[in-house]
Design a protein around this motif. Structure first.
Motif, PDB file in Angstrom:
ATOM      1  N   LEU A   1     -30.778  -4.864 -23.023  1.00  0.00           N
ATOM      2  CA  LEU A   1     -29.214  -5.190 -22.215  1.00  0.00           C
ATOM      3  C   LEU A   1     -29.097  -4.690 -21.492  1.00  0.00           C
ATOM      4  O   LEU A   1     -28.071  -4.625 -20.292  1.00  0.00           O
TER       5      LEU A   1
ATOM      6  N   TYR B   1     -26.757  -7.520 -13.601  1.00  0.00           N
ATOM      7  CA  TYR B   1     -26.027  -7.993 -12.785  1.00  0.00           C
ATOM      8  C   TYR B   1     -24.401  -7.303 -12.349  1.00  0.00           C
ATOM      9  O   TYR B   1     -22.974  -7.743 -12.891  1.00  0.00           O
ATOM     10  N   GLY B   2     -24.710  -6.224 -12.377  1.00  0.00           N
ATOM     11  CA  GLY B   2     -23.236  -5.525 -11.519  1.00  0.00           C
ATOM     12  C   GLY B   2     -22.871  -4.725 -12.845  1.00  0.00           C
ATOM     13  O   GLY B   2     -20.889  -5.136 -12.386  1.00  0.00           O
ATOM     14  N   VAL B   3     -22.716  -4.842 -13.848  1.00  0.00           N
ATOM     15  CA  VAL B   3     -21.609  -4.135 -15.117  1.00  0.00           C
ATOM     16  C   VAL B   3     -21.847  -2.989 -15.049  1.00  0.00           C
ATOM     17  O   VAL B   3     -22.875  -2.367 -16.060  1.00  0.00           O
TER      18      VAL B   3
ATOM     19  N   TRP C   1     -19.197  -9.957 -35.611  1.00  0.00           N
ATOM     20  CA  TRP C   1     -20.656 -10.618 -35.121  1.00  0.00           C
ATOM     21  C   TRP C   1     -22.227 -10.126 -35.495  1.00  0.00           C
ATOM     22  O   TRP C   1     -23.494 -10.544 -35.792  1.00  0.00           O
TER      23      TRP C   1
ATOM     24  N   ASP D   1     -29.023  -0.650 -26.490  1.00  0.00           N
ATOM     25  CA  ASP D   1     -30.749  -1.827 -26.295  1.00  0.00           C
ATOM     26  C   ASP D   1     -31.233  -2.070 -24.702  1.00  0.00           C
ATOM     27  O   ASP D   1     -29.876  -1.701 -24.492  1.00  0.00           O
TER      28      ASP D   1
ATOM     29  N   PRO E   1     -19.028  -1.694 -27.517  1.00  0.00           N
ATOM     30  CA  PRO E   1     -19.529  -2.731 -29.035  1.00  0.00           C
ATOM     31  C   PRO E   1     -21.205  -3.070 -29.099  1.00  0.00           C
ATOM     32  O   PRO E   1     -21.488  -2.671 -30.619  1.00  0.00           O
ATOM     33  N   GLY E   2     -21.634  -1.551 -28.433  1.00  0.00           N
ATOM     34  CA  GLY E   2     -23.220  -2.293 -28.726  1.00  0.00           C
ATOM     35  C   GLY E   2     -23.802  -1.264 -30.139  1.00  0.00           C
ATOM     36  O   GLY E   2     -24.331  -0.739 -30.781  1.00  0.00           O
TER      37      GLY E   2
ATOM     38  N   HIS F   1     -17.915  -3.607 -22.492  1.00  0.00           N
ATOM     39  CA  HIS F   1     -19.037  -4.227 -22.676  1.00  0.00           C
ATOM     40  C   HIS F   1     -19.945  -4.162 -23.541  1.00  0.00           C
ATOM     41  O   HIS F   1     -20.186  -4.790 -23.933  1.00  0.00           O
ATOM     42  N   LEU F   2     -20.970  -3.375 -22.878  1.00  0.00           N
ATOM     43  CA  LEU F   2     -22.486  -2.730 -23.900  1.00  0.00           C
ATOM     44  C   LEU F   2     -22.177  -1.212 -24.549  1.00  0.00           C
ATOM     45  O   LEU F   2     -22.255  -2.060 -25.540  1.00  0.00           O
TER      46      LEU F   2
ATOM     47  N   ASP G   1     -30.290  -2.627 -19.076  1.00  0.00           N
ATOM     48  CA  ASP G   1     -31.238  -3.986 -17.751  1.00  0.00           C
ATOM     49  C   ASP G   1     -30.371  -4.594 -17.243  1.00  0.00           C
ATOM     50  O   ASP G   1     -30.310  -4.827 -15.838  1.00  0.00           O
ATOM     51  N   THR G   2     -29.892  -5.259 -18.264  1.00  0.00           N
ATOM     52  CA  THR G   2     -29.484  -6.987 -17.866  1.00  0.00           C
ATOM     53  C   THR G   2     -27.889  -6.376 -17.036  1.00  0.00           C
ATOM     54  O   THR G   2     -28.165  -7.080 -16.271  1.00  0.00           O
ATOM     55  N   CYS G   3     -27.367  -5.494 -17.001  1.00  0.00           N
ATOM     56  CA  CYS G   3     -26.127  -4.526 -17.004  1.00  0.00           C
ATOM     57  C   CYS G   3     -26.113  -4.383 -15.558  1.00  0.00           C
ATOM     58  O   CYS G   3     -25.152  -4.802 -14.693  1.00  0.00           O
ATOM     59  N   ARG G   4     -27.044  -4.012 -15.457  1.00  0.00           N
ATOM     60  CA  ARG G   4     -27.179  -3.338 -14.218  1.00  0.00           C
ATOM     61  C   ARG G   4     -27.969  -4.072 -13.458  1.00  0.00           C
ATOM     62  O   ARG G   4     -26.992  -3.860 -12.107  1.00  0.00           O
TER      63      ARG G   4
ATOM     64  N   SER H   1     -16.082  -1.685 -17.245  1.00  0.00           N
ATOM     65  CA  SER H   1     -16.898  -2.694 -17.725  1.00  0.00           C
ATOM     66  C   SER H   1     -18.215  -2.394 -18.671  1.00  0.00           C
ATOM     67  O   SER H   1     -17.853  -2.600 -20.085  1.00  0.00           O
TER      68      SER H   1
END
Lengths: 254, 272
Positions: free
Chosen positions: B165, B172-174, B263, B162, B186-187, B182-183, B167-170, B178
């Motif tokens: 998702l 928040y520095g993920v 999930w 996604d 599992p994605g 985390h992305l 962009d969200t990682c970018r 990592s």
């Protein structure tokens, strides 16, 4: 705190000029709303400000430093709450992950997570998964994540466009409370004129494409806002009417 | 006052028993029907090559609850698992790399499609020439067939991550490891699992085929041996064992998937 100057964005492949020349600034601790007719490049503007997309020309500065990628102390709340939360993580893990990446010590991390979840009223669903929650609650999780991150600048991209009216009013008030408590510089993009007037200290009106800043309007309403009394002030109606006319003009120009 | 209450409770119990009986009938009905028609056919036809189910069952117990379990079944399983694990590691590893890099993908995709189009059993003679006739060859054959569905599904899964998702990682520095943990993994998890499921059945086929060539142990070898020795009930029992093996392994994999992707399944139910 946030300076946007001469921002221009042309999408190369399609040769579409999304932004022509956008210039404005947001002072530290201010809450500024951005509105414009649909398709005027609000999201493009936000993505450039967030450093997720390089502009064609112009610059964005946060606290004096030029933005070339996502700045370390900036948080974003996206419109698509269902897609911005990690479905394989619990609510708590979603809020905690950015703090882990920031290497916040565990004790402080727990404080921040618990504090921000309590602030958005979700302390009791910390161990649920996002998809078990309603849309409004999911967006609260995204807000809690942004709050726990302790940003200098908070960007919100039409965060309440996809929730129902009742939830929306609650979330607007939540944002006002959090903003006041944290004093965080906030740029709030919306297509809803009422929402912009209700939340903002200033409202920046974008023109239709090719996009420039059409007006930078100070919202001279009392600082205490309330869904009932604020919205029934005659000044509220004036501002709303003025912005409505502006948006109509912006649409007509196209 | 207790009268109607007891009656109702009895009714409830009766319907519950009825429901259980119905479920047993649904699950066992078709297999029972198959066995019965098999029995009928073998009584009527006297075909030497189709022994009665009772004889096959006896042969099953005699053949497989013996040292063959250690000499043939376990080596087969070990090769299967080794080849499968190798394919999973290579498939997911390469798949993530290719999925994340558009340039790598553009370069690799046509070649991958070509390799996938080659039926894996034809690699047996080739790999035998290159790697000899030991266990290594069989493991390689299994891995070379299993790797494609895992690899291609992983590429698809990683590519379809996604954007919001991401962009969200970018924001928040993920990033880096990592982000992978985390992305990306599992994605792409549901797709990777789909690949693993397809690969398992391919792996079992290749396990048997690789043992039919130049081999001295294993299920495939034993079944061919029985056939050549006209030990027909034993041969049938081997086929039965393979079926059961595949069934159990698929069941275990599904268990694993339920755990790892809880999930994903939860979300599906939530939406429905």
């Amino acid at each position: 705190m946030l300076e946007v100057s001469g921002l221009r964005k042309v999408y190369e492949g399609r040769r579409v000029e999304a932004l022509r020349e956008v210039t404005f600034q947001v002072d530290a601790g201010e809450l500024v709303c951005v509105i414009g007719p649909s398709g005027c490049g609000k999201t493009t503007l936000l993505r450039c400000v967030a450093g997720l997309m390089p502009p064609t020309a112009g610059s964005v500065k946060v606290a004096g430093a030029a933005v070339t990628g996502p700045p370390p102390r900036m948080a974003v709340v996206f419109q698509e709450y269902g897609r911005s939360l990690f479905p394989w993580m619990t609510v708590r893990q979603n809020v905690e992950l950015p703090l882990k990446e920031k290497k916040v010590p565990a004790v402080r991390r727990n404080e921040l997570v618990a504090g921000s979840l309590a602030a958005v009223g979700l302390a009791d669903v910390a161990d649920a998964h996002p998809w078990q929650l309603s849309g409004g609650m999911q967006q609260r999780v995204a807000i809690a994540r942004a709050v726990a991150y302790e940003p200098q600048v908070l960007l919100m991209d039409e965060p309440f466009a996809a929730v129902d009216a009742q939830t929306r009013a609650d979330l607007e008030d939540l944002i006002l409370v959090l903003w006041r408590d944290m004093g965080v510089t906030t740029l709030f993009v919306t297509h809803d004129i009422d929402e912009a007037v209700y939340l903002g200290q200033r409202v920046i009106v974008l023109s239709g494409s090719p996009t420039v800043v059409m007006e930078d309007l100070k919202i001279d309403l009392p600082p205490e806002r309330d869904q009932l009394t604020t919205r029934s002030l005659s000044r509220f109606a004036d501002l709303r009417g003025h912005l409505y006319a502006q948006i109509q003009r912006a649409r007509g120009d196209r | 006052m207790t009268g109607p209450e007891t009656v109702r409770r009895k009714d409830v119990r009766a319907t519950r028993t009825g429901r259980t009986a119905l479920r047993v009938l649904t699950v066992a009905g078709v297999p029972a029907l198959l066995v019965i028609s098999w029995q009928l056919y073998s009584t009527v036809s006297e075909n030497f090559y189709v022994p009665a189910p009772g004889r096959v069952a006896r042969a099953f117990a005699e053949t497989w609850f013996s040292e063959r379990l250690l000499d043939d079944v376990l080596p087969s399983l070990a090769r299967l698992l080794a080849g499968y694990a190798l394919a999973a590691a290579a498939g997911v590893g390469l798949g993530v790399a290719i999925g994340l890099s558009p340039r790598l993908r553009a370069a690799a995709e046509p070649v991958l499609e070509f390799f996938r189009a080659i039926p894996p059993p034809v690699l047996v003679p080739l790999i035998m020439l290159l790697a000899g006739i030991g266990d290594g060859t069989k493991v390689l054959v299994i891995a070379s067939g299993c790797v494609w569905p895992i690899l291609l599904n992983t590429v698809e899964g990683v590519r379809a991550l996604d954007e919001v998702l991401s962009d969200t990682c970018r924001m928040y520095g993920v990033r880096d490891l990592s982000r992978l943990r985390h992305l990306v993994l599992p994605g792409a998890g549901p797709q990777i699992m789909a690949g693993l499921r397809q690969a398992l059945s391919i792996g079992i086929i290749l396990m048997v085929i690789s043992e039919m060539f130049a081999s001295s142990s294993g299920l495939g070898f034993t079944i061919v041996l029985f056939q050549r020795g006209f030990q027909i009930p034993e041969m049938w029992s081997g086929i039965l064992l393979l079926g059961l093996l595949g069934y159990v392994l698929a069941l275990l994999l599904r268990r694993l998937e339920r755990r790892v992707l809880s999930w994903h399944h939860g979300r599906g139910v939530g939406r429905a």
